[in-house]
Design a protein around this motif. Structure first.
Motif, PDB file in Angstrom:
ATOM      1  N   UNK A   1       0.826  -1.210   0.000  1.00  0.00           N
ATOM      2  CA  UNK A   1       0.000   0.000   0.000  1.00  0.00           C
ATOM      3  C   UNK A   1       0.855   1.253   0.000  1.00  0.00           C
ATOM      4  N   UNK A   2       0.248   2.350  -0.433  1.00  0.00           N
ATOM      5  CA  UNK A   2       0.926   3.643  -0.394  1.00  0.00           C
ATOM      6  C   UNK A   2       1.272   4.015   1.048  1.00  0.00           C
ATOM      7  N   UNK A   3       0.385   3.640   1.969  1.00  0.00           N
ATOM      8  CA  UNK A   3       0.629   3.929   3.384  1.00  0.00           C
ATOM      9  C   UNK A   3       1.881   3.221   3.871  1.00  0.00           C
ATOM     10  N   UNK A   4       2.043   1.970   3.487  1.00  0.00           N
ATOM     11  CA  UNK A   4       3.222   1.188   3.873  1.00  0.00           C
ATOM     12  C   UNK A   4       4.496   1.836   3.333  1.00  0.00           C
TER      13      UNK A   4
ATOM     14  N   UNK B   1       5.296   5.203   5.148  1.00  0.00           N
ATOM     15  CA  UNK B   1       5.801   5.033   6.505  1.00  0.00           C
ATOM     16  C   UNK B   1       7.224   4.490   6.514  1.00  0.00           C
ATOM     17  N   UNK B   2       7.528   3.607   5.569  1.00  0.00           N
ATOM     18  CA  UNK B   2       8.880   3.038   5.512  1.00  0.00           C
ATOM     19  C   UNK B   2       9.925   4.088   5.149  1.00  0.00           C
ATOM     20  N   UNK B   3       9.553   5.003   4.233  1.00  0.00           N
ATOM     21  CA  UNK B   3      10.549   5.909   3.684  1.00  0.00           C
ATOM     22  C   UNK B   3      10.274   7.374   3.992  1.00  0.00           C
ATOM     23  N   UNK B   4       9.338   7.601   4.916  1.00  0.00           N
ATOM     24  CA  UNK B   4       9.089   8.938   5.436  1.00  0.00           C
ATOM     25  C   UNK B   4       8.815   9.950   4.324  1.00  0.00           C
ATOM     26  N   UNK B   5       7.890   9.595   3.434  1.00  0.00           N
ATOM     27  CA  UNK B   5       7.476  10.502   2.368  1.00  0.00           C
ATOM     28  C   UNK B   5       5.994  10.797   2.518  1.00  0.00           C
ATOM     29  N   UNK B   6       5.526  11.854   1.842  1.00  0.00           N
ATOM     30  CA  UNK B   6       4.109  12.191   1.876  1.00  0.00           C
ATOM     31  C   UNK B   6       3.299  11.093   1.195  1.00  0.00           C
ATOM     32  N   UNK B   7       2.071  10.917   1.651  1.00  0.00           N
ATOM     33  CA  UNK B   7       1.227   9.857   1.112  1.00  0.00           C
ATOM     34  C   UNK B   7       0.949  10.073  -0.378  1.00  0.00           C
ATOM     35  N   UNK B   8       0.826  11.339  -0.809  1.00  0.00           N
ATOM     36  CA  UNK B   8       0.605  11.613  -2.233  1.00  0.00           C
ATOM     37  C   UNK B   8       1.794  11.169  -3.069  1.00  0.00           C
ATOM     38  N   UNK B   9       2.998  11.365  -2.527  1.00  0.00           N
ATOM     39  CA  UNK B   9       4.200  10.896  -3.218  1.00  0.00           C
ATOM     40  C   UNK B   9       4.179   9.380  -3.346  1.00  0.00           C
ATOM     41  N   UNK B  10       3.755   8.706  -2.288  1.00  0.00           N
ATOM     42  CA  UNK B  10       3.694   7.244  -2.309  1.00  0.00           C
ATOM     43  C   UNK B  10       2.688   6.748  -3.348  1.00  0.00           C
ATOM     44  N   UNK B  11       1.544   7.436  -3.468  1.00  0.00           N
ATOM     45  CA  UNK B  11       0.570   7.059  -4.493  1.00  0.00           C
ATOM     46  C   UNK B  11       1.189   7.154  -5.887  1.00  0.00           C
ATOM     47  N   UNK B  12       1.906   8.254  -6.142  1.00  0.00           N
ATOM     48  CA  UNK B  12       2.542   8.449  -7.449  1.00  0.00           C
ATOM     49  C   UNK B  12       3.577   7.368  -7.716  1.00  0.00           C
ATOM     50  N   UNK B  13       4.331   6.995  -6.680  1.00  0.00           N
ATOM     51  CA  UNK B  13       5.365   5.966  -6.802  1.00  0.00           C
ATOM     52  C   UNK B  13       4.744   4.633  -7.222  1.00  0.00           C
TER      53      UNK B  13
END
Length: 322
Positions: free
Chosen positions: A57-60, A63-75
């Motif tokens: 998940x984007x949340x996971x 949290x692992x890499x200390x980035x914003x949730x929007x950044x995680x979604x894009x990733x």
């Protein structure tokens, strides 16, 4: 999608030395996704077969890499197209070169902000056949590489941490070494550019941010550099002593870590009202952790385990008594 709530994941990345030294070309984001896949597949036994895919998940990721949730979604959205195409090669037990992919299937789950992956048989074999012979496996905590901002730094850390007990590495042949770091044949062909833009910057970042201190010697044949050997050592903990508010001498390293605390104690700290007031600024008010107490506890527990040094307003253990 499976909920992340309540998971108590280890952050130990474990893979065979053969997989660790593979020739690969992953980006930093893709390396991080593979790291999560290795950890979560081992812990949950999912993603290892076609009928049991692994959800990341984007949340996971956030949290692992200390980035914003929007950044995680894009990733995760970008990874749907790139991760499946990534190939790597390694030498097997028959001394033959094997070419394979990291994942056999990847799907972006729209609406859930997650990807679902299945690892290839070659990867599964190299991360699951942990048979107790530690000399044949590389392991490190995700937190050590999560702070690194370069794919070259992460790959160099992985390669040298395999030798931390020996303190000295073998000779990394230059052409193989370039492939292990993820460089293409046309990338930084001049040695001066390779050392300045890749090797020296990676060494500096590892020495600044991780638990290792490394240096290298170059080996030449006539006047040509043919490879590098590294010296590897673990950093000593800071020994400076502060006078704590209760009048006792406390070791700085112990005051600001959760070493020796149980999961239950760390959870109590994360739920502590004073702790929440001290560190409420670390999360966005619109994020799950900023809106839900359970999400707050989950995120802060993970942050404390990963790198408690960011919580410096008072000694960590004080929150158990407040």
């Amino acid at each position: 999608m499976k909920s992340d709530k309540g998971k108590n994941m280890s952050d130990l990345v474990v893979k065979s030395n053969r997989l660790n030294t593979a020739i690969q070309n992953l980006s930093l984001v893709e390396i991080r996704l593979i790291q999560i896949a290795i950890i979560d597949s081992r812990e949950t036994q999912t993603g290892l077969t076609s009928d049991s895919p692994l959800v990341i998940s984007a949340k996971r990721y956030a949290e692992c890499f200390n980035v914003e949730i929007d950044t995680a979604y894009d990733v995760l959205l970008a990874a749907e197209s790139t991760l499946f195409e990534r190939r790597f090669s390694f030498v097997n037990e028959r001394d033959n070169q094997v070419k394979t992919r990291w994942v056999s299937q990847v799907e972006y789950i729209r609406g859930d902000g997650a990807i679902e992956v299945i690892l290839t048989p070659a990867v599964v074999k190299e991360i699951t056949r942990i048979n107790g012979i530690e000399n044949f496996f590389t392991k490190y905590t995700l937190g050590q590489t999560a702070v690194l901002n370069s794919a070259y730094s992460v790959r160099l850390y992985e390669l040298v941490t395999q030798w931390r007990k020996a303190t000295k590495t073998h000779l990394f042949d230059i052409e193989t070494f370039r492939g292990q770091l993820g460089l293409g044949v046309n990338d930084y062909q001049r040695m001066s550019d390779f050392k300045r833009r890749v090797l020296d910057s990676a060494v500096a970042e590892i020495n600044e941010k991780t638990d290792l201190k490394i240096s290298y010697d170059q080996e030449k044949k006539k006047s040509k550099i043919i490879g590098f050997k590294f010296k590897v050592s673990e950093k000593e903990r800071t020994k400076s002593v502060l006078k704590a508010s209760n009048g006792k001498d406390c070791n700085t390293a112990d005051m600001f870590t959760v070493k020796g605390l149980s999961d239950k104690q760390i959870g109590r700290i994360a739920r502590n009202a004073k702790f929440m007031a001290d560190y409420n600024h670390l999360v966005s008010s619109t994020s799950p952790a900023g809106q839900d107490s359970s999400a707050w506890e989950f995120e802060m527990t993970n942050r404390l385990k990963r790198d408690a040094s960011q919580f410096k307003k008072r000694p960590i253990r004080d929150y158990l008594d407040l």
